[in-house]
Every structure is written in C-alpha cells, then in structure tokens.
Design a protein around this motif. Sequence first.
Motif, PDB file in Angstrom:
ATOM      1  N   MET A  27       0.832  -1.149  -0.069  1.00  0.00           N
ATOM      2  CA  MET A  27       0.076  -0.049   0.151  1.00  0.00           C
ATOM      3  C   MET A  27       0.694   1.367  -0.084  1.00  0.00           C
ATOM      4  SD  MET A  27      -2.870   1.165   2.934  1.00  0.00           S
ATOM      5  CE  MET A  27      -3.409  -0.544   2.865  1.00  0.00           C
ATOM      6  N   PRO A  28       0.818   2.399  -0.920  1.00  0.00           N
ATOM      7  CA  PRO A  28       1.582   3.250  -1.027  1.00  0.00           C
ATOM      8  C   PRO A  28       1.358   4.224   0.353  1.00  0.00           C
ATOM      9  CG  PRO A  28      -0.046   3.475  -2.492  1.00  0.00           C
ATOM     10  CD  PRO A  28      -0.466   2.257  -2.033  1.00  0.00           C
ATOM     11  N   ALA A  29       2.297   5.043   0.286  1.00  0.00           N
ATOM     12  CA  ALA A  29       2.403   5.771   1.562  1.00  0.00           C
ATOM     13  C   ALA A  29       2.930   7.303   1.001  1.00  0.00           C
ATOM     14  CB  ALA A  29       3.423   5.633   2.685  1.00  0.00           C
ATOM     15  N   TYR A  30       2.336   8.426   1.733  1.00  0.00           N
ATOM     16  CA  TYR A  30       2.626   9.697   1.257  1.00  0.00           C
ATOM     17  C   TYR A  30       2.982  10.281   2.672  1.00  0.00           C
ATOM     18  CZ  TYR A  30       0.169   8.123  -2.805  1.00  0.00           C
ATOM     19  OH  TYR A  30      -0.254   7.608  -3.909  1.00  0.00           O
ATOM     20  N   CYS A  31       4.092  11.153   2.409  1.00  0.00           N
ATOM     21  CA  CYS A  31       4.691  11.945   3.280  1.00  0.00           C
ATOM     22  C   CYS A  31       4.540  13.494   2.914  1.00  0.00           C
ATOM     23  CB  CYS A  31       6.335  12.088   3.501  1.00  0.00           C
ATOM     24  SG  CYS A  31       6.650  10.115   3.762  1.00  0.00           S
ATOM     25  N   LEU A  32       3.633  13.973   3.712  1.00  0.00           N
ATOM     26  CA  LEU A  32       3.159  15.310   3.342  1.00  0.00           C
ATOM     27  C   LEU A  32       3.941  16.357   4.418  1.00  0.00           C
ATOM     28  CD1 LEU A  32       1.694  17.604   2.038  1.00  0.00           C
ATOM     29  CD2 LEU A  32      -0.267  17.245   3.585  1.00  0.00           C
ATOM     30  N   PHE A  33       4.685  17.380   3.808  1.00  0.00           N
ATOM     31  CA  PHE A  33       5.352  18.348   4.720  1.00  0.00           C
ATOM     32  C   PHE A  33       4.910  19.795   4.173  1.00  0.00           C
ATOM     33  CE2 PHE A  33       8.443  14.777   4.342  1.00  0.00           C
ATOM     34  CZ  PHE A  33       8.825  14.676   5.356  1.00  0.00           C
ATOM     35  N   ASP A  34       4.800  20.622   5.110  1.00  0.00           N
ATOM     36  CA  ASP A  34       4.270  21.936   4.688  1.00  0.00           C
ATOM     37  C   ASP A  34       5.388  22.748   5.458  1.00  0.00           C
ATOM     38  OD1 ASP A  34       2.958  24.190   3.884  1.00  0.00           O
ATOM     39  OD2 ASP A  34       1.479  24.310   5.459  1.00  0.00           O
ATOM     40  N   ILE A  35       6.061  23.415   4.801  1.00  0.00           N
ATOM     41  CA  ILE A  35       7.164  24.415   5.121  1.00  0.00           C
ATOM     42  C   ILE A  35       6.438  25.698   5.415  1.00  0.00           C
ATOM     43  CG2 ILE A  35       9.371  25.431   4.701  1.00  0.00           C
ATOM     44  CD1 ILE A  35       9.305  22.530   4.982  1.00  0.00           C
ATOM     45  N   ARG A  36       6.272  26.147   6.640  1.00  0.00           N
ATOM     46  CA  ARG A  36       5.512  27.220   7.048  1.00  0.00           C
ATOM     47  C   ARG A  36       6.332  28.527   6.882  1.00  0.00           C
ATOM     48  NH1 ARG A  36       3.262  26.917  11.961  1.00  0.00           N
ATOM     49  NH2 ARG A  36       4.348  25.168  12.729  1.00  0.00           N
ATOM     50  N   ALA A  37       7.679  28.541   7.305  1.00  0.00           N
ATOM     51  CA  ALA A  37       8.420  29.500   7.274  1.00  0.00           C
ATOM     52  C   ALA A  37       9.898  29.067   7.415  1.00  0.00           C
ATOM     53  CB  ALA A  37       8.365  30.341   8.772  1.00  0.00           C
ATOM     54  N   VAL A  38      10.916  29.850   6.403  1.00  0.00           N
ATOM     55  CA  VAL A  38      12.278  29.480   6.481  1.00  0.00           C
ATOM     56  C   VAL A  38      12.966  30.607   7.322  1.00  0.00           C
ATOM     57  CG1 VAL A  38      13.980  29.461   4.719  1.00  0.00           C
ATOM     58  CG2 VAL A  38      11.733  28.508   4.199  1.00  0.00           C
ATOM     59  N   HIS A  39      13.920  30.160   8.074  1.00  0.00           N
ATOM     60  CA  HIS A  39      14.571  31.005   8.945  1.00  0.00           C
ATOM     61  C   HIS A  39      16.198  31.195   8.582  1.00  0.00           C
ATOM     62  CE1 HIS A  39      10.959  30.640  11.587  1.00  0.00           C
ATOM     63  NE2 HIS A  39      11.185  29.466  11.567  1.00  0.00           N
ATOM     64  N   ASP A  40      16.634  30.080   7.864  1.00  0.00           N
ATOM     65  CA  ASP A  40      18.112  30.020   7.408  1.00  0.00           C
ATOM     66  C   ASP A  40      17.976  29.720   5.954  1.00  0.00           C
ATOM     67  OD1 ASP A  40      20.679  29.223   6.752  1.00  0.00           O
ATOM     68  OD2 ASP A  40      20.944  28.398   8.926  1.00  0.00           O
ATOM     69  N   GLN A  41      17.831  30.538   5.100  1.00  0.00           N
ATOM     70  CA  GLN A  41      17.865  30.289   3.467  1.00  0.00           C
ATOM     71  C   GLN A  41      19.223  29.331   3.142  1.00  0.00           C
ATOM     72  OE1 GLN A  41      14.992  30.897   1.785  1.00  0.00           O
ATOM     73  NE2 GLN A  41      15.956  29.372   0.488  1.00  0.00           N
ATOM     74  N   ALA A  42      20.274  29.802   3.451  1.00  0.00           N
ATOM     75  CA  ALA A  42      21.376  29.000   3.131  1.00  0.00           C
ATOM     76  C   ALA A  42      21.260  27.646   3.499  1.00  0.00           C
ATOM     77  CB  ALA A  42      22.701  29.553   3.830  1.00  0.00           C
ATOM     78  N   ALA A  43      20.717  27.153   4.757  1.00  0.00           N
ATOM     79  CA  ALA A  43      20.641  25.869   4.968  1.00  0.00           C
ATOM     80  C   ALA A  43      19.784  24.984   4.321  1.00  0.00           C
ATOM     81  CB  ALA A  43      20.374  25.970   6.476  1.00  0.00           C
ATOM     82  N   MET A  44      18.544  25.862   3.904  1.00  0.00           N
ATOM     83  CA  MET A  44      17.523  25.211   2.925  1.00  0.00           C
ATOM     84  C   MET A  44      18.037  25.010   1.539  1.00  0.00           C
ATOM     85  SD  MET A  44      14.874  24.083   4.265  1.00  0.00           S
ATOM     86  CE  MET A  44      13.655  23.754   2.948  1.00  0.00           C
ATOM     87  N   ASP A  45      18.918  25.916   1.136  1.00  0.00           N
ATOM     88  CA  ASP A  45      19.401  25.811  -0.246  1.00  0.00           C
ATOM     89  C   ASP A  45      20.399  24.554  -0.197  1.00  0.00           C
ATOM     90  OD1 ASP A  45      17.896  28.166  -1.092  1.00  0.00           O
ATOM     91  OD2 ASP A  45      20.019  29.377  -1.006  1.00  0.00           O
TER      92      ASP A  45
END
Length: 121
Positions: free
Chosen positions: A1-19
């Motif tokens: 049975m497939p599984a789905y991972c849902l993430f909602d990124i509500r705010a970015v505090h460190d853009q370099a880390a997210m890049d």
Amino acid sequence: MPAYCLFDIRAVHDQAAMDRYVAEVPATVARHGGEYVVVGGPWQVVEGDWRPAYPVLIRFDDLEAANRWYESDDYRALKALRLGAVTSDAVFFAGGGVEAHAPARRDGDGDGAPRRGPAPA
C-alpha cells in the motif's frame, strides 16, 4: 500500500541551510525508493481553513519505506538541517484507495478507529 509524506514548510529561518537541503535531499529520497509528487506550486482550498504555505508530497511504496527513509543515516543530518532552518509540519499517510479505506478518524489519535463512547460536546 503506497504511503505519502506531506510536509508543509510554513517559514524559512535560514535560507542558506534550506538551499543546501534542497540540493541534497532528492538523492536520499530516490535512494530509498521515494518519488516527489508535489513541490510547492499553486494550490486551492476547497474546504476548511488550512492554508498550506509550501507543501511537499513524497510517495513511497509503503509506510515502512517512508519511515526507513525518515529515520535513515542517509537522511539524518539533512533532517536536522531542515528542522533547524524552518518551521514546518509533517504527516505520513498510508494510501490504498477506496478498497482499503479506513473508517473516518474522529478522535485524532491516528489509529484509524472511530471514537468510542459519547460524542464530544
């Protein structure tokens, strides 16, 4: 049975880390058999009050595969990087279509069983 991972990124505090995270995480998802279904993009609320900020939906073969990726040595450092760089929410679901549909969850504990006893006021 497939599984789905849902993430909602509500705010970015460190853009370099997210890049860095965005550049490196797709390879870990692929190594664990995952596939990106949604990454940001336009969305439309048709019911309720939820307003996703930046939704990301990843599909795995099953919940076990999703959890193996999420808890893997391969993803551990990147997960820590993301958690330190953003405010987000995440939930994993088991799919399966109508044939495997579980009863409506009324108590929010995630076990798939309806609430027992009197209805909440």
